[in-house]
Design a protein around this motif. Structure first.
Motif, short mmCIF file in Angstrom:
data_model
loop_
_atom_site.label_atom_id
_atom_site.label_comp_id
_atom_site.label_asym_id
_atom_site.label_seq_id
_atom_site.Cartn_x
_atom_site.Cartn_y
_atom_site.Cartn_z
N UNK A 71 0.84 -1.21 0.00
CA UNK A 71 0.00 0.00 0.00
C UNK A 71 0.87 1.26 0.00
N UNK A 72 0.34 2.32 -0.59
CA UNK A 72 1.05 3.60 -0.56
C UNK A 72 1.24 4.01 0.90
N UNK A 73 2.28 4.79 1.14
CA UNK A 73 2.48 5.26 2.51
C UNK A 73 2.60 6.77 2.51
N UNK A 74 2.26 7.34 3.65
CA UNK A 74 2.36 8.79 3.83
C UNK A 74 3.61 9.09 4.64
N UNK A 75 4.37 10.05 4.16
CA UNK A 75 5.59 10.49 4.85
C UNK A 75 5.32 11.88 5.41
N UNK A 76 5.69 12.08 6.67
CA UNK A 76 5.41 13.33 7.37
C UNK A 76 6.70 14.09 7.67
N UNK A 77 6.62 15.41 7.53
CA UNK A 77 7.73 16.29 7.90
C UNK A 77 7.18 17.49 8.65
N UNK A 78 8.06 18.09 9.43
CA UNK A 78 7.70 19.33 10.13
C UNK A 78 7.61 20.47 9.13
N UNK A 79 6.64 21.33 9.32
CA UNK A 79 6.60 22.58 8.54
C UNK A 79 7.33 23.64 9.36
N UNK A 80 7.56 24.79 8.76
CA UNK A 80 8.20 25.88 9.51
C UNK A 80 7.32 26.29 10.69
N UNK A 81 6.00 26.28 10.49
CA UNK A 81 5.08 26.60 11.60
C UNK A 81 5.24 25.57 12.72
N UNK A 82 5.41 24.31 12.37
CA UNK A 82 5.62 23.27 13.36
C UNK A 82 6.92 23.48 14.13
N UNK A 83 7.97 23.87 13.41
CA UNK A 83 9.26 24.14 14.07
C UNK A 83 9.14 25.33 15.02
N UNK A 84 8.43 26.38 14.60
CA UNK A 84 8.24 27.54 15.48
C UNK A 84 7.47 27.16 16.73
N UNK A 85 6.40 26.40 16.54
CA UNK A 85 5.58 25.97 17.67
C UNK A 85 6.42 25.12 18.64
N UNK A 86 7.22 24.21 18.11
CA UNK A 86 8.06 23.35 18.93
C UNK A 86 9.12 24.16 19.68
N UNK A 87 9.73 25.14 19.00
CA UNK A 87 10.72 26.01 19.67
C UNK A 87 10.08 26.78 20.82
N UNK A 88 8.88 27.30 20.60
CA UNK A 88 8.18 28.04 21.65
C UNK A 88 7.86 27.11 22.82
#
Length: 194
Positions: free
Chosen positions: A64-81
């Motif tokens: 089956x096809x698979x989905x690959x996930x990455x952080x967006x810049x918004x995700x990186x900002x949220x994680x840094x905060x």
């Protein structure tokens, strides 16, 4: 804290499928933040909807096809905060074995010993797994060299916290077993079953 930040932190390792993330959780997060694969998949959907993670579909032959996930810049900002905020409250222990130990007086000491020995076996198993993870992270380097040169040291430092926790579990279990042995051998404790 929600699972959200644990997932975002796991994605600092790079792009991953949901399956790969569950393996990262088993190895790198299990000592401080447990999650089921179903919880991870639900959280990935929420994070994608919120724009903190993006997903791409990878077509596969015969699978089956698979989905690959990455952080967006918004995700990186949220994680840094999030990483800069103080924790909301100190860690609290919620451990059913401790309730059983609290209630053990008058119970069968043999059953209590078995529970403590089971906990020890569990802790030893986790320590063995953590040792394998540590060796993989160090990859032939000394700890000092790794901590000086590695791109990311957070996973190693949390691993060290997990190792210290399980080592303390073993010390506590040994102490409990010693107390149980001493009480069983103590004169005047003939009414206590061993």
């Amino acid at each position: 804290m929600s699972l959200k930040y644990a997932v975002l932190a796991a994605l600092l390792e790079g792009e991953a499928s949901g399956y790969e993330l569950s393996k990262i959780f088993d190895v790198s997060f299990a000592n401080f933040w447990a999650s089921t694969p179903q919880q991870l998949y639900r959280e990935l959907e929420r994070l994608t909807r919120d724009g903190l993670v993006e997903a791409r579909v990878v077509r596969q032959e015969r699978r089956p096809d698979k989905r690959m996930f990455t952080l967006t810049e918004a995700g990186r900002r949220d994680l840094r905060a999030f990483a800069a905020e103080p924790p909301r409250r100190p860690t609290a222990i919620r451990d059913e074995l401790l309730i059983k130990i609290q209630a053990m007086d008058g119970a069968d000491p043999g059953a209590t010993r078995a529970l403590v020995e089971e906990r020890m076996a569990w802790a030893r198993g986790k320590l063995a797994r953590y040792a394998r993870v540590r060796e993989r992270l160090l990859d032939g380097r000394s700890e000092e060299q790794y901590l000086r040169e590695a791109d990311r040291v957070g996973p190693y430092l949390t691993l060290m916290g997990g190792i210290a926790f399980e080592e303390e579990n073993l010390r506590w279990c040994e102490r409990v077993l010693t107390v149980l042995r001493q009480r069983a051998a103590s004169p005047g404790r003939s009414g206590v079953r061993s």
